[in-house]
Design an enzyme around this catalytic site. Structure first.
Site, PDB file in Angstrom:
ATOM      1  N   ASN A  87      68.067   4.834 -42.735  1.00 22.96           N
ATOM      2  CA  ASN A  87      67.562   6.202 -42.553  1.00 22.96           C
ATOM      3  C   ASN A  87      68.237   7.174 -43.522  1.00 22.96           C
ATOM      4  O   ASN A  87      67.577   8.016 -44.125  1.00 22.96           O
ATOM      5  CB  ASN A  87      67.831   6.681 -41.117  1.00 22.96           C
ATOM      6  CG  ASN A  87      66.619   6.477 -40.212  1.00 22.96           C
ATOM      7  OD1 ASN A  87      65.490   6.354 -40.691  1.00 22.96           O
ATOM      8  ND2 ASN A  87      66.855   6.445 -38.917  1.00 22.96           N
TER       9      ASN A  87
ATOM     10  N   GLU B 276      66.731   2.128 -32.634  1.00 28.26           N
ATOM     11  CA  GLU B 276      66.281   0.950 -33.381  1.00 28.26           C
ATOM     12  C   GLU B 276      66.471  -0.315 -32.559  1.00 28.26           C
ATOM     13  O   GLU B 276      66.601  -1.395 -33.086  1.00 28.26           O
ATOM     14  CB  GLU B 276      67.029   0.855 -34.711  1.00 28.26           C
ATOM     15  CG  GLU B 276      68.518   0.538 -34.618  1.00 28.26           C
ATOM     16  CD  GLU B 276      69.406   1.768 -34.430  1.00 28.26           C
ATOM     17  OE1 GLU B 276      68.914   2.810 -33.951  1.00 28.26           O
ATOM     18  OE2 GLU B 276      70.593   1.666 -34.751  1.00 28.26           O
TER      19      GLU B 276
ATOM     20  N   ASP C 222      68.186  -5.739 -32.300  1.00 28.60           N
ATOM     21  CA  ASP C 222      68.629  -4.504 -32.925  1.00 28.60           C
ATOM     22  C   ASP C 222      68.470  -4.610 -34.440  1.00 28.60           C
ATOM     23  O   ASP C 222      68.785  -5.632 -35.042  1.00 28.60           O
ATOM     24  CB  ASP C 222      70.102  -4.265 -32.553  1.00 28.60           C
ATOM     25  CG  ASP C 222      70.539  -2.867 -32.915  1.00 28.60           C
ATOM     26  OD1 ASP C 222      70.178  -1.931 -32.175  1.00 28.60           O
ATOM     27  OD2 ASP C 222      71.232  -2.713 -33.942  1.00 28.60           O
TER      28      ASP C 222
END
Ligand code: MG
Length: 303
Positions: free
Chosen positions: A183, A219, A175
Site C-alpha cells: 500500500n 488484508e 494473510d
C-alpha cells in the site's frame, strides 16, 4: 451462488404426473428441480444450497412430507427454506399439523393452477427481497465476498452442525504478506485492487456448497471448510494461485510478487473446542507460525 434473481424451487412428489403438472405450471417462474421421494429431496437440498422453496407432497412411500419438513427444520443449514405442502389430505387437522411443523403454506390436490401459481409467486417475491437484503448485509463492500459478520454467523452455525453430526471442521486464516509495504509503495487504489483479485482467487478455490471465504479485516481472509476436506491441498492451491496472479511487489522481502501465508486447522469429529473464538485463535496461531517461518507458505494443524 447461482443467479440471484432467479429463485430455485424443488418439487417433491412420488407421482410423475403431479411433478410434471407442477413443473409445467411453474416453468418460466423459477429454476426447477424435481425429486420423487423424501430421501432424494433431502439429498437435493444438501447439494443445492440455493433452494428457496419446496413444494412438498405429504403422502409418499418411505419418508413422507412431514418427516422431510421435520428434518429440514432440525438442520440449521436448511431451516429457513420455504415449504408449501401439496396434499390430497383435506382434513383440517392435517393442515394444522403441517403449519405447526413450520410449513409456509398449504395447497390441496387436485391443484387449482392459478392458486398454486399465486401462492408460489407471493412466497418467492418475499423470499427474494429478504435474500437481497441479507446478501447486502453479509457482503464485504470492497471485495464482494462475505464479510466478517457473515463469517461469524456461519462459523457458529458450522460448529453447531459439526457437533451434532460428528463431522470434522476445517478453518484457515490467510494473510497477505507485506501488504502495508504494498500500500505504501503502490497506493491504496492498487492495494484495494489487489485485495479484490486475491479475494476472487480464494473464492474460486473453496467452492463446495458450504465452503465460505470471507474478508476478516484489512488484508486478512478466512476460509471455512466444513466436513472432510484436504485443507492442506486447498490452501496450497490458494497460495499458488495468488502467486500466479503475478501482482508485482518490489518492496516484498519474500518474493517479487504478492504472496499469502496460510494457517489452517482441522478439528476432528468430537474434538471441536468449546467456543468458536478458540477455534479462530488456534488458526491464528498457526498463521502466525507460517509468518514467522518465512511467509508465502501453508501450515496446518490437526487436533
Ligand atoms: Mg404422493
Amino acid at each position: 451462488m447461482n443467479d440471484l434473481t432467479t429463485p430455485t424451487v424443488l418439487i417433491v412428489d412420488d407421482e410423475p404426473m403431479n411433478r410434471m403438472a407442477l413443473a409445467e405450471l411453474l416453468s418460466g417462474e423459477c429454476r426447477l428441480l424435481l425429486a420423487k421421494d423424501g430421501a432424494s429431496a433431502l439429498q437435493r437440498v444438501a447439494d443445492e444450497p440455493d433452494i428457496s422453496l419446496i413444494l412438498l407432497d405429504v403422502s409418499m412411500p418411505g419418508m413422507g412430507g412431514y418427516e422431510v419438513l421435520r428434518r429440514l427444520r432440525a438442520d440449521a443449514r436448511t431451516a429457513d427454506i420455504g415449504v408449501i405442502f401439496v396434499t390430497g389430505h383435506t382434513d383440517e387437522r392435517d393442515e394444522e399439523r403441517g403449519l405447526l411443523l413450520g410449513a409456509q403454506d398449504y395447497v390441496s390436490k387436485p391443484i387449482r393452477p392459478a392458486i398454486v401459481k399465486a401462492r408460489v409467486r407471493n412466497y418467492l417475491k418475499l423470499a427474494m427481497q429478504r435474500r437481497e437484503l441479507e446478501r447486502l448485509s453479509q457482503q464485504d463492500s470492497l471485495t464482494g465476498i462475505a464479510n466478517r459478520r457473515h463469517f461469524d454467523e456461519e462459523l457458529a452455525r458450522a460448529c453447531r452442525h459439526a457437533r451434532r453430526s460428528q463431522e470434522s471442521l476445517s478453518l484457515a486464516m490467510i494473510d497477505v504478506d507485506h501488504f502495508k509495504q504494498y500500500n505504501d509503495h503502490y497506493g491504496h487504489g492498487a492495494g484495494d485492487d489487489a485485495l479484490r483479485r486475491i479475494a476472487h482467487t480464494l473464492a474460486g478455490v473453496a467452492r463446495r456448497p458450504y465452503d465460505l471465504v470471507a474478508r476478516y479485516g484489512g488484508e486478512e481472509f478466512v476460509l471455512l471448510l466444513p466436513g472432510v476436506v484436504d485443507v492442506e491441498a486447498v490452501l496450497e492451491q490458494a497460495r499458488r494461485e495468488v502467486m500466479q496472479l503475478g501482482i508485482a511487489h518490489q518492496m516484498s522481502t519474500t518474493a517479487s510478487v504478492l504472496t499469502v501465508s496460510c494457517g489452517g486447522i482441522v478439528a476432528d469429529a468430537g474434538r471441536l473446542p468449546k467456543t468458536k473464538e478458540s477455534l479462530l485463535n488456534r488458526a491464528d496461531e498457526v498463521l502466525y507460525r507460517a509468518k514467522r517461518e518465512g511467509r508465502n507458505r501453508v501450515l496446518t494443524e490437526r487436533f
